[in-house]
Design a protein around this motif. Structure first.
Motif, PDB file in Angstrom:
ATOM      1  N   ASP A  18       0.806  -1.226   0.000  1.00  0.00           N
ATOM      2  CA  ASP A  18       0.000   0.000   0.000  1.00  0.00           C
ATOM      3  C   ASP A  18       0.837   1.273   0.000  1.00  0.00           C
ATOM      4  O   ASP A  18       0.370   2.321  -0.434  1.00  0.00           O
ATOM      5  CB  ASP A  18      -0.905   0.048   1.234  1.00  0.00           C
ATOM      6  N   ALA A  19       2.052   1.191   0.537  1.00  0.00           N
ATOM      7  CA  ALA A  19       2.869   2.388   0.696  1.00  0.00           C
ATOM      8  C   ALA A  19       4.336   2.044   0.466  1.00  0.00           C
ATOM      9  O   ALA A  19       4.749   0.898   0.648  1.00  0.00           O
ATOM     10  CB  ALA A  19       2.691   2.967   2.094  1.00  0.00           C
ATOM     11  N   CYS A  21       8.488   3.667   0.988  1.00  0.00           N
ATOM     12  CA  CYS A  21       9.415   4.636   1.566  1.00  0.00           C
ATOM     13  C   CYS A  21      10.562   4.771   0.574  1.00  0.00           C
ATOM     14  O   CYS A  21      11.261   3.787   0.304  1.00  0.00           O
ATOM     15  CB  CYS A  21       9.919   4.151   2.919  1.00  0.00           C
ATOM     16  N   THR A  33       8.655   8.785  -6.909  1.00  0.00           N
ATOM     17  CA  THR A  33       7.462   9.293  -6.228  1.00  0.00           C
ATOM     18  C   THR A  33       6.289   9.381  -7.192  1.00  0.00           C
ATOM     19  O   THR A  33       5.187   8.913  -6.889  1.00  0.00           O
ATOM     20  CB  THR A  33       7.740  10.669  -5.592  1.00  0.00           C
ATOM     21  N   VAL A  37       2.933   7.129  -6.798  1.00  0.00           N
ATOM     22  CA  VAL A  37       1.630   7.787  -6.622  1.00  0.00           C
ATOM     23  C   VAL A  37       0.684   7.386  -7.750  1.00  0.00           C
ATOM     24  O   VAL A  37      -0.486   7.082  -7.512  1.00  0.00           O
ATOM     25  CB  VAL A  37       1.798   9.321  -6.545  1.00  0.00           C
ATOM     26  N   LYS A  41       0.006   4.160  -4.643  1.00  0.00           N
ATOM     27  CA  LYS A  41       0.712   3.968  -3.376  1.00  0.00           C
ATOM     28  C   LYS A  41       0.784   5.273  -2.586  1.00  0.00           C
ATOM     29  O   LYS A  41       0.858   6.357  -3.154  1.00  0.00           O
ATOM     30  CB  LYS A  41       2.151   3.495  -3.623  1.00  0.00           C
ATOM     31  N   ASP A  42       0.768   5.145  -1.264  1.00  0.00           N
ATOM     32  CA  ASP A  42       1.133   6.259  -0.408  1.00  0.00           C
ATOM     33  C   ASP A  42       2.652   6.303  -0.392  1.00  0.00           C
ATOM     34  O   ASP A  42       3.311   5.262  -0.458  1.00  0.00           O
ATOM     35  CB  ASP A  42       0.599   6.057   1.007  1.00  0.00           C
ATOM     36  N   VAL A  43       3.218   7.514  -0.291  1.00  0.00           N
ATOM     37  CA  VAL A  43       4.668   7.662  -0.411  1.00  0.00           C
ATOM     38  C   VAL A  43       5.231   8.472   0.747  1.00  0.00           C
ATOM     39  O   VAL A  43       4.700   9.529   1.097  1.00  0.00           O
ATOM     40  CB  VAL A  43       5.039   8.365  -1.741  1.00  0.00           C
ATOM     41  N   TYR A  44       6.306   7.962   1.324  1.00  0.00           N
ATOM     42  CA  TYR A  44       7.144   8.723   2.236  1.00  0.00           C
ATOM     43  C   TYR A  44       8.497   8.808   1.548  1.00  0.00           C
ATOM     44  O   TYR A  44       9.077   7.783   1.189  1.00  0.00           O
ATOM     45  CB  TYR A  44       7.288   8.024   3.591  1.00  0.00           C
ATOM     46  N   CYS A  45       8.996  10.020   1.340  1.00  0.00           N
ATOM     47  CA  CYS A  45      10.245  10.197   0.610  1.00  0.00           C
ATOM     48  C   CYS A  45      11.230  11.008   1.439  1.00  0.00           C
ATOM     49  O   CYS A  45      10.866  12.025   2.031  1.00  0.00           O
ATOM     50  CB  CYS A  45       9.979  10.903  -0.719  1.00  0.00           C
ATOM     51  N   VAL A  63       0.033  13.841  -7.411  1.00  0.00           N
ATOM     52  CA  VAL A  63      -0.716  13.775  -6.152  1.00  0.00           C
ATOM     53  C   VAL A  63      -2.126  14.337  -6.341  1.00  0.00           C
ATOM     54  O   VAL A  63      -3.096  13.795  -5.802  1.00  0.00           O
ATOM     55  CB  VAL A  63       0.042  14.518  -5.034  1.00  0.00           C
ATOM     56  N   LYS A  66      -4.546  11.844  -7.724  1.00  0.00           N
ATOM     57  CA  LYS A  66      -4.870  10.727  -6.833  1.00  0.00           C
ATOM     58  C   LYS A  66      -6.128  11.011  -6.125  1.00  0.00           C
ATOM     59  O   LYS A  66      -7.077  10.806  -5.897  1.00  0.00           O
ATOM     60  CB  LYS A  66      -3.749  10.507  -5.830  1.00  0.00           C
TER      61      LYS A  66
END
Length: 66
Positions: A18-19, A21, A33, A37, A41-45, A63, A66
């Motif tokens: 789902d996400a 990093c 990223t 997206v 997916k959720d993204v932490y960058c 984004v 989305k």
């Protein structure tokens, strides 16, 4: 189970994730990223997210869709 990948797109294409990093070299951040997206997916960058305004706009557009 922890699996290693040679191509980040393999991870992005997995339906059971789902996400993500993003902790790759800086020049990959915006590309990965946007692709993550766009794949839902959720993204932490890590910083920096982008290197220039053009990359920032591309991330913002992805984004916003989305």
């Amino acid at each position: 189970d922890c699996k290693a990948y040679n191509d980040y797109r393999e991870i992005i294409n997995r339906k059971d994730i789902d996400a993500v990093c993003i902790a790759t070299p800086d020049h990959w951040h915006a590309i990965q990223t946007v692709e993550a997206v766009n794949s839902g997916k959720d993204v932490y960058c890590e910083k920096p997210l982008t290197h220039n305004v053009h990359e920032s706009v591309q991330v913002m557009k992805a984004v916003a869709k989305k």
